[in-house]
Motif scaffolding. Structure first.
Motif, short mmCIF file in Angstrom:
data_model
loop_
_atom_site.label_atom_id
_atom_site.label_comp_id
_atom_site.label_asym_id
_atom_site.label_seq_id
_atom_site.Cartn_x
_atom_site.Cartn_y
_atom_site.Cartn_z
N LEU A 171 -3.61 -5.63 -2.72
CA LEU A 171 -2.67 -4.94 -1.84
C LEU A 171 -2.36 -5.81 -0.64
N TYR A 190 -0.17 4.79 -5.30
CA TYR A 190 -0.39 3.35 -5.25
C TYR A 190 0.10 2.66 -6.52
N PRO A 228 0.83 -1.21 0.00
CA PRO A 228 0.00 0.00 0.00
C PRO A 228 0.86 1.25 0.00
N THR A 264 4.45 -2.76 5.67
CA THR A 264 4.01 -3.96 5.01
C THR A 264 4.84 -5.16 5.46
N ILE A 274 -7.91 0.16 -5.09
CA ILE A 274 -6.83 -0.10 -6.04
C ILE A 274 -7.37 -0.45 -7.43
#
Length: 493
Positions: free
Chosen positions: A75, A392, A43, A83, A54
């Motif tokens: 994602l 993104y 993300p 992440t 997305i």
């Protein structure tokens, strides 16, 4: 170059895949050639606007239209704002249905997966794509190669992303000069504490996340974590010599005198304190800094929160001393070996087309930005509305166009210019992913040991006993083996 402290954590196989933010039913299908590709990426730092995801975005539709591909885009979930990609990738691989392209595994994970036959190799299909073939320089090819075959599609990253922000309105109010050294910073923090006792002079949290700039002031190569570096031709770990001792002693003085929050070790919302007007100085991610200025202004209408150069330390050093230039961006699971050609074709189109790269960096030319005759861009009022969302999709840009152009448009150029001036190259970032896999098994424990020990000494004060225990714990966790592996690679390169 690649982030050095290599996290590798393998989950038990057989778990179901987990996603967040993907919307398979959303988005509009473009009139294309019928080529389909699935991918999962990290993300961005900014949230989607209401009603946007997305696969439900004008940028998603434009990418499909311009490339001729139908995309299925997911994602990763986020954990504490970061992440946890390696762990989630393991779940994807265990599911038996991983996407065609997987974003940003650590090099240690990629190296191990390649050795174990989990990744597709790209050598046979790469020569078909002139742009990607040229992009894959000898350093990149070496980085991506395991046992004679290439398994990783790297990305070029010109810099890291942290800066210092200070309440310049308070500097003026208290007639204080912008600090240029760590001792001047100490004096300024004391003055702010005396004048504004309810304000936190230096905002940090219980990690290294907000200490990058000050670590650099003490000559410690850093990128928000402890890591191994090549210094003077030798693999070394700077978190065991006098540099970190001086850093600990400086930070303990700030802590003991109440210049940092006494609760910083358990603080999970440190940045919010700065935005709310309760903090004076903080090391922040410059993307969050720029994009949260609206929140800051709403809460502090007359406040001025601006970047300033990290101060020089006792030996005249400053800044973020390690800048990444190379990162493992995409891998293709071995189950999709017959789709390598398709994946490379997609990345070739995306990265060889200036209009697509401009879309990631600028938004829609003519609406969000104006392209000037000299090739530069000027923002329009609409740019702020789309700046977070387009980020993104910039993950598809492996050539650094987004970073160069977007950073200027969003006001990141000043801190980046300072970083480029002060950065020291770290050759270890070019270590092939299989070397990282061999050396990186100790990394999570080394990180935990080092960060915990340093933070505890900031609170309790430096002692030879605590410092020596940290060094012995580092050895017990495998530091010497990791150093030897990197040294052997460096000596042969």
């Amino acid at each position: 170059m690649k982030k050095l402290f290599l996290y590798l954590s393998i989950f038990v196989l057989g778990c179901a895949a987990i996603f967040a933010g993907g919307n398979r039913a959303a988005g509009t299908s473009s009139e294309n050639s019928g080529k389909k590709l699935s991918l999962i990426t990290r993300p961005a730092s900014a949230p989607f606007p209401d009603g946007v995801s997305i696969m439900n975005s004008e940028f998603f539709d434009l990418i499909q239209q311009k490339t001729g591909f139908t995309l299925e885009w997911e994602l990763f979930k986020t954990v504490s704002g970061q992440t946890s990609s390696d762990e989630q990738i393991n779940l994807l691989m265990a599911s038996g249905k991983p996407p065609n392209l997987i974003d940003r595994p650590t090099p240690a994970w990629a190296g191990r997966a390649a050795k174990e036959g989990g990744l597709a190799y790209i050598d046979d299909d790469l020569p078909k794509y002139p742009f990607l073939s040229k992009f894959m320089t000898p350093n990149f090819r070496s980085y991506a190669t395991v046992n004679g075959k290439m398994y990783v599609i790297p990305a070029y990253l010109p810099q890291t992303s942290t800066t210092l922000a200070v309440r310049k309105d308070w500097l003026r109010e208290l007639n204080l000069a912008e600090p240029k050294t760590t001792e001047e910073l100490y004096a300024v923090l004391k003055a702010v504490k005396a004048a504004k006792p309810n304000v936190i002079p230096l905002v940090i949290s219980g990690s290294f996340e907000h200490l990058s700039s000050l670590l650099g002031s003490f000559g410690i190569p850093n990128e928000r974590d402890a890591f191994i570096v090549i210094e003077d031709g030798k693999a070394s770990f700077p978190y065991r010599d006098n540099r970190i001792v001086e850093f600990i002693q400086y930070m303990h003085r700030l802590y003991a005198e109440g210049l940092v929050d006494k609760e910083f070790m358990i603080d999970k919302e440190a940045f919010q304190k700065l935005l709310a007007g309760n903090g004076f100085v903080m090391d922040v991610n410059y993307v969050n800094y720029v994009r949260q200025m609206g929140v800051f202004k709403e809460k502090n209408p007359s406040g001025i929160l601006e970047y300033f150069d990290p101060p020089k330390g006792p030996h005249g050093e400053s800044g973020i001393l390690v800048i990444r230039a190379l990162q493992s961006r995409f891998v293709i699971p071995a189950i999709h070996q017959n789709k390598v050609d398709l994946a490379l074709e997609f990345l070739e189109i995306v990265n060889s087309r200036e209009d697509i790269l401009d879309l990631f960096a600028c938004g829609i030319v003519g609406r969000d930005v104006i392209k000037n005759p000299d090739g530069t861009f000027t923002k329009t009022d609409n740019f702020a509305k789309i700046s977070g969302t387009k980020g993104y999709y910039s993950i598809l840009d492996i050539v650094g166009h987004f970073t160069r152009i977007n950073n200027i448009l969003e006001g990141f150029d000043k801190p980046i210019e300072f970083m480029l001036q002060t950065a020291k190259d770290n050759d270890i970032y070019y270590a092939p992913v299989d070397v990282a896999a061999e050396a990186g098994s100790a990394a999570p424990e080394l990180s935990r040991i080092t960060i915990d020990a340093v933070l505890n000494m900031i609170v309790n004060g430096y002692s030879d006993a605590a410092f020596n225990k940290m060094k012995q714990d580092q050895v017990n966790a495998g530091l010497e083996k990791a150093l030897a592996i990197y040294q052997a690679w460096y000596d042969k390169r």
